[in-house]
Design a protein around this motif. Structure first.
Motif, PDB file in Angstrom:
ATOM      1  N   THR A 171       0.861  -1.184   0.000  1.00 28.41           N
ATOM      2  CA  THR A 171       0.000   0.000   0.000  1.00 28.41           C
ATOM      3  C   THR A 171       0.894   1.229   0.000  1.00 28.41           C
ATOM      4  O   THR A 171       1.581   1.501   0.986  1.00 28.41           O
ATOM      5  CB  THR A 171      -0.908   0.014   1.238  1.00 28.41           C
ATOM      6  OG1 THR A 171      -1.652  -1.203   1.268  1.00 28.41           O
ATOM      7  CG2 THR A 171      -1.858   1.189   1.207  1.00 28.41           C
ATOM      8  N   MET A 172       0.895   1.922  -1.127  1.00 31.64           N
ATOM      9  CA  MET A 172       1.759   3.093  -1.269  1.00 31.64           C
ATOM     10  C   MET A 172       1.319   4.182  -0.308  1.00 31.64           C
ATOM     11  O   MET A 172       0.146   4.543  -0.243  1.00 31.64           O
ATOM     12  CB  MET A 172       1.706   3.600  -2.715  1.00 31.64           C
ATOM     13  CG  MET A 172       2.421   4.904  -2.960  1.00 31.64           C
ATOM     14  SD  MET A 172       4.202   4.734  -2.684  1.00 31.64           S
ATOM     15  CE  MET A 172       4.681   6.462  -2.854  1.00 31.64           C
ATOM     16  N   ASN A 173       2.264   4.686   0.447  1.00 31.09           N
ATOM     17  CA  ASN A 173       1.976   5.762   1.393  1.00 31.09           C
ATOM     18  C   ASN A 173       2.123   7.091   0.668  1.00 31.09           C
ATOM     19  O   ASN A 173       3.240   7.553   0.387  1.00 31.09           O
ATOM     20  CB  ASN A 173       2.931   5.681   2.587  1.00 31.09           C
ATOM     21  CG  ASN A 173       2.574   6.684   3.659  1.00 31.09           C
ATOM     22  OD1 ASN A 173       1.726   7.542   3.473  1.00 31.09           O
ATOM     23  ND2 ASN A 173       3.240   6.579   4.797  1.00 31.09           N
ATOM     24  N   HIS A 205      -9.378  11.029  -8.276  1.00 30.54           N
ATOM     25  CA  HIS A 205      -8.890   9.828  -7.602  1.00 30.54           C
ATOM     26  C   HIS A 205      -8.424  10.155  -6.193  1.00 30.54           C
ATOM     27  O   HIS A 205      -8.143  11.307  -5.859  1.00 30.54           O
ATOM     28  CB  HIS A 205      -7.740   9.209  -8.407  1.00 30.54           C
ATOM     29  CG  HIS A 205      -8.115   8.834  -9.798  1.00 30.54           C
ATOM     30  ND1 HIS A 205      -8.775   7.678 -10.105  1.00 30.54           N
ATOM     31  CD2 HIS A 205      -7.925   9.494 -10.986  1.00 30.54           C
ATOM     32  CE1 HIS A 205      -8.968   7.613 -11.419  1.00 30.54           C
ATOM     33  NE2 HIS A 205      -8.465   8.709 -11.987  1.00 30.54           N
ATOM     34  N   THR A 206      -8.326   9.121  -5.364  1.00 32.91           N
ATOM     35  CA  THR A 206      -7.821   9.286  -4.005  1.00 32.91           C
ATOM     36  C   THR A 206      -6.578   8.430  -3.836  1.00 32.91           C
ATOM     37  O   THR A 206      -6.334   7.498  -4.614  1.00 32.91           O
ATOM     38  CB  THR A 206      -8.865   8.858  -2.961  1.00 32.91           C
ATOM     39  OG1 THR A 206      -9.124   7.459  -3.105  1.00 32.91           O
ATOM     40  CG2 THR A 206     -10.155   9.638  -3.141  1.00 32.91           C
ATOM     41  N   THR A 207      -5.787   8.735  -2.831  1.00 30.99           N
ATOM     42  CA  THR A 207      -4.555   7.977  -2.598  1.00 30.99           C
ATOM     43  C   THR A 207      -4.825   6.633  -1.927  1.00 30.99           C
ATOM     44  O   THR A 207      -3.956   5.765  -1.905  1.00 30.99           O
ATOM     45  CB  THR A 207      -3.594   8.793  -1.717  1.00 30.99           C
ATOM     46  OG1 THR A 207      -4.254   9.106  -0.480  1.00 30.99           O
ATOM     47  CG2 THR A 207      -3.190  10.076  -2.408  1.00 30.99           C
ATOM     48  N   THR A 208      -6.018   6.453  -1.396  1.00 33.50           N
ATOM     49  CA  THR A 208      -6.335   5.187  -0.729  1.00 33.50           C
ATOM     50  C   THR A 208      -6.702   4.094  -1.725  1.00 33.50           C
ATOM     51  O   THR A 208      -6.480   2.918  -1.465  1.00 33.50           O
ATOM     52  CB  THR A 208      -7.504   5.376   0.254  1.00 33.50           C
ATOM     53  OG1 THR A 208      -8.610   5.956  -0.454  1.00 33.50           O
ATOM     54  CG2 THR A 208      -7.091   6.309   1.395  1.00 33.50           C
ATOM     55  N   ALA A 209      -7.266   4.497  -2.888  1.00 33.19           N
ATOM     56  CA  ALA A 209      -7.635   3.526  -3.921  1.00 33.19           C
ATOM     57  C   ALA A 209      -7.788   4.253  -5.247  1.00 33.19           C
ATOM     58  O   ALA A 209      -8.297   5.383  -5.297  1.00 33.19           O
ATOM     59  CB  ALA A 209      -8.928   2.802  -3.562  1.00 33.19           C
ATOM     60  N   TRP A 210      -7.307   3.591  -6.293  1.00 35.03           N
ATOM     61  CA  TRP A 210      -7.409   4.195  -7.638  1.00 35.03           C
ATOM     62  C   TRP A 210      -8.865   4.244  -8.085  1.00 35.03           C
ATOM     63  O   TRP A 210      -9.302   5.214  -8.717  1.00 35.03           O
ATOM     64  CB  TRP A 210      -6.559   3.356  -8.600  1.00 35.03           C
ATOM     65  CG  TRP A 210      -6.410   3.917  -9.979  1.00 35.03           C
ATOM     66  CD1 TRP A 210      -6.998   3.477 -11.112  1.00 35.03           C
ATOM     67  CD2 TRP A 210      -5.592   5.041 -10.354  1.00 35.03           C
ATOM     68  NE1 TRP A 210      -6.622   4.240 -12.184  1.00 35.03           N
ATOM     69  CE2 TRP A 210      -5.747   5.210 -11.753  1.00 35.03           C
ATOM     70  CE3 TRP A 210      -4.760   5.909  -9.659  1.00 35.03           C
ATOM     71  CZ2 TRP A 210      -5.102   6.217 -12.467  1.00 35.03           C
ATOM     72  CZ3 TRP A 210      -4.105   6.913 -10.353  1.00 35.03           C
ATOM     73  CH2 TRP A 210      -4.272   7.062 -11.737  1.00 35.03           C
ATOM     74  N   ARG A 211      -9.589   3.196  -7.737  1.00 35.20           N
ATOM     75  CA  ARG A 211     -11.013   3.140  -8.031  1.00 35.20           C
ATOM     76  C   ARG A 211     -11.764   2.740  -6.787  1.00 35.20           C
ATOM     77  O   ARG A 211     -11.215   2.006  -5.953  1.00 35.20           O
ATOM     78  CB  ARG A 211     -11.293   2.119  -9.154  1.00 35.20           C
ATOM     79  CG  ARG A 211     -10.825   2.569 -10.509  1.00 35.20           C
ATOM     80  CD  ARG A 211     -11.236   1.569 -11.557  1.00 35.20           C
ATOM     81  NE  ARG A 211     -10.802   1.955 -12.893  1.00 35.20           N
ATOM     82  CZ  ARG A 211     -11.041   1.251 -13.982  1.00 35.20           C
ATOM     83  NH1 ARG A 211     -11.714   0.113 -13.875  1.00 35.20           N
ATOM     84  NH2 ARG A 211     -10.617   1.650 -15.161  1.00 35.20           N
TER      85      ARG A 211
END
Length: 667
Positions: free
Chosen positions: A318-320, A358-364
């Motif tokens: 999970t990329m921070n 988009h959000t950093t928690t999930a691309w979709r």
């Protein structure tokens, strides 16, 4: 050759002459018994090998006359069987009846030095026939300590004789037929047992849990029953220990099974329990996998791996993005290092601020920002590069329609259907169970598509108002109790569905209802009026608290007023109820002074009027004026002394001693 034969004959002739000379010098021919008593021929100097038959072993100890009977030398037998057989010319030990069955010459097995041991040659013996001789009777058989087997001897042993040995077995014992778990029957007794330093311990167990009959090694150690954390009991001592560069360190005190499994040494699962956060680079990049060249988070080893990765698995990670500057997404998301803008991207192909959608928690899923999108322009994207009208679109498939009349930019679903455009369209055009929800099974209004808006509204499907117009009176049970609300268990009118609901209820409203008591004439009132189903006897009820025949006092048309039935009331107990304290009329304040029971004067239980006084009251002489004196305000119709009254006696006088009036119903 002729000279050689001549010389041989001469030698033989000389030998014969010498023997004859010795016999003559003895002056007497020895008898057979004498020959038998002679046990040595050491006094005779003669090279017997010159005759072609060398004397050796036991033959050298026998006197000449034993074989050369009556001094006849020519024709003396030279083959074993010519002497060593019953009925032979020379009396000698012959083959016993229990001799091994063979037709070979005796000297093939026996020696002249001694009859036993014999060296049997097995040439020509058929494989698998060993037990015909080696049965413990004819020849040495299987000893009692022999390994348990039914196989033929030659499956393991090799033929004796010629320097061979009976106990020499093949390198691979045929274990066919050996029962599992019976290894110690032989191993450790008459076969190789548990060696010193055995990895499985020294206690005899089931060898075949680890070893195989095809080969002693390699073995598969059965770790069943090995206590967790006891690996170093063997590993590092009698088994493979910690290798150099071991990722878990060289400390043998650690529990091997925290990473390794007994089913296989590798792969191993390293347990990161106790590893301090941020210390990943202590191993990763030194003795374990480090940062690859294409690492999305850069190649700085000083970074904490566990910011993105987990100890349970290297991937997925999970990329921070917390350290990523806003709007710099394209630095990584460029299609080379990380996923970039895909073909047909709804937000266009120009790299921009990805985090707008988009959000950093999930691309979709992504949230497209519809800010600045002009109303009514939805079809510019929807149906071109974004989701368009599905085939079952409830609002039809006309792309020219304005999507935002029903849908919102904050969420595609739920949508609010705009029915303003369907005023002239039959509801069943959409509400047909295919395009939109249609008539459900058990629909109260029937299954035939009709004018839905007769009951339903466009603002909400439920609640609906059923139009009872045209419903035949008394036919309520056709729907109610079948597809609509029926009689509840606490229905005040009972649970008989045959009753006409509309005798009490109205189609304009289910409640309030007017109870029709015409059908309950023969039913005790308390069946319903029990404070559970309907109102029952209230506290302080004038008729008492015991459920009885309510209809004695009350009417089905109205609960009050009620007519109390005094039937059965004990005379003289009127004040039990008529005391002015329990809601029943009592004696008023201006009642004629009396201590008598009400029913002494009052006879009519339906009304207080029409009471009788003197008929039942014993008048006290001289007390008439207590009631009949003018100016008194007692309730009743008693007569009063008029102002113009003149008595025959001086006042005060009581009416009854005036000599004029008597106690009765009239003055």
């Amino acid at each position: 050759m002729n000279n050689l034969n001549s010389r041989f004959c001469a030698v033989r002739l000389i030998g014969v002459l010498l023997v004859s000379l010795v016999l003559c010098l003895g002056f007497i021919w020895p008898s057979e018994s004498g020959a038998q008593n002679r046990t040595s021929r050491s006094d005779i100097e003669f090279d017997h090998s010159s005759t072609g038959f060398q004397l050796s072993g036991g033959h050298a100890q026998v006197v000449c006359e034993r074989c050369h009977l009556q001094g006849i030398f020519r024709g003396t037998p030279t083959q074993c069987m010519q002497c060593h057989s019953p009925g032979g010319r020379v009396v000698a030990t012959f083959k016993p009846t229990n001799h091994l069955p063979t037709s070979v010459n005796c000297n093939s097995c026996h020696r002249t030095t001694n009859w036993r041991p014999a060296f049997f040659t097995h040439n020509g013996i058929l494989p698998g026939t060993c037990s015909k001789c080696h049965n413990g009777s004819t020849a040495e058989g299987k000893p009692t300590s022999h390994m348990s087997t039914g196989a033929s001897c030659d499956s393991c042993h090799r033929k004796g004789g010629g320097g061979g040995s009976w106990r020499l077995v093949t390198s691979g014992y045929n274990h066919s037929g050996v029962m599992p778990g019976t290894c110690t029957t032989c191993h450790g007794i008459n076969a190789t047992g548990v060696p010193a330093g055995h990895k499985g311990g020294m206690a005899p167990g089931s060898c075949d849990s680890c070893h195989r009959t095809t080969a002693w090694r390699p073995t598969t150690f059965n770790h069943t029953g090995v206590g967790p954390g006891t690996c170093t009991t063997c590993h590092g001592r009698t088994s493979t220990g910690i290798p150099t560069g071991h990722r878990g360190g060289p400390n043998p005190a650690a529990a091997c099974d925290s990473c390794h499994r007994t089913t296989a040494w590798r792969p191993a699962t390293f347990t990161h329990t106790g590893v301090a956060p941020g210390t990943c680079a202590t191993c990763h990049g030194v003795s374990s996998t480090g940062i690859p060249a294409s690492h999305k988070g850069g190649t700085n080893r000083a970074a904490a791996c566990d910011t993105c990765h987990r100890t349970t698995a290297w991937r997925p990670a999970t990329m921070n993005h917390s350290i990523v500057a806003a709007s710099s997404c394209a630095t990584c998301h460029n299609g080379a290092l990380s996923t970039g803008i895909p073909s047909g991207h709804r937000g266009g192909m120009t790299p921009g601020a990805c985090n707008t959608c988009h959000t950093t928690t999930a691309w979709r899923p992504a949230s497209f920002s519809h800010a600045n999108v002009a109303p009514g322009t939805c079809a510019t994207c929807h149906g071109v590069s974004s989701t368009g009208l599905p085939t079952n679109h409830k609002g039809g498939t006309n792309r020219a329609a304005v999507c935002d009349s029903c849908h919102r930019t904050t969420g595609w679903i739920p949508a609010t259907m705009n029915h303003t455009v369907v005023a002239a369209t039959p509801c069943s055009t959409c509400h047909n169970t295919t395009l939109a929800r249609g008539i459900p099974a058990g629909h109260r209004g029937g299954m035939a598509p009709g004018a839905c808006n007769t009951c339903h509204t466009t603002t909400a499907w439920t609640p609906a108002t059923f139009n009872h117009t045209g419903v035949t009176p008394g036919s309520c049970a056709t729907c109610h109790g079948v597809s609509s609300t029926g009689l509840p268990t606490n229905h005040k009118g009972g649970t008989n569905r045959a009753a006409a609901c509309d005798s009490c209820h109205r189609t304009t409203g289910w409640i309030p209802a007017t109870m029709n008591h015409t059908v309950v004439a023969a039913t005790p009132c308390s069946t319903c009026h029990n404070n559970t189903l309907s109102r029952g006897i209230p506290a302080g009820h004038r008729g008492g608290m015991t459920a009885g025949a309510c209809s004695n006092c009350h009417r089905t048309t109205a609960w009050t007023p009620a007519t109390f039935s005094h039937t059965g009331v004990t005379p003289g107990t009127c004040a039990t109820c008529h005391n002015g304290t329990n809601g029943v009329t009592g004696k008023p304040a201006n009642h004629i002074p009396s201590t008598q029971s009400c029913d002494v004067c009052h006879r009519n239980t339906t009304a207080f009027s029409g009471s009788r006084y003197h008929a039942s009251v014993t008048a006290i002489p001289g007390q008439c004026n207590t009631c009949h004196e003018r100016g008194t305000t007692w309730l009743g119709v008693q007569g009063k002394r008029p102002s113009q009254h003149s008595g025959s006696r001086a006042a005060p006088n009581s009416c009854d001693n005036s000599g004029c009036h008597r106690v009765g119903n009239g003055f």
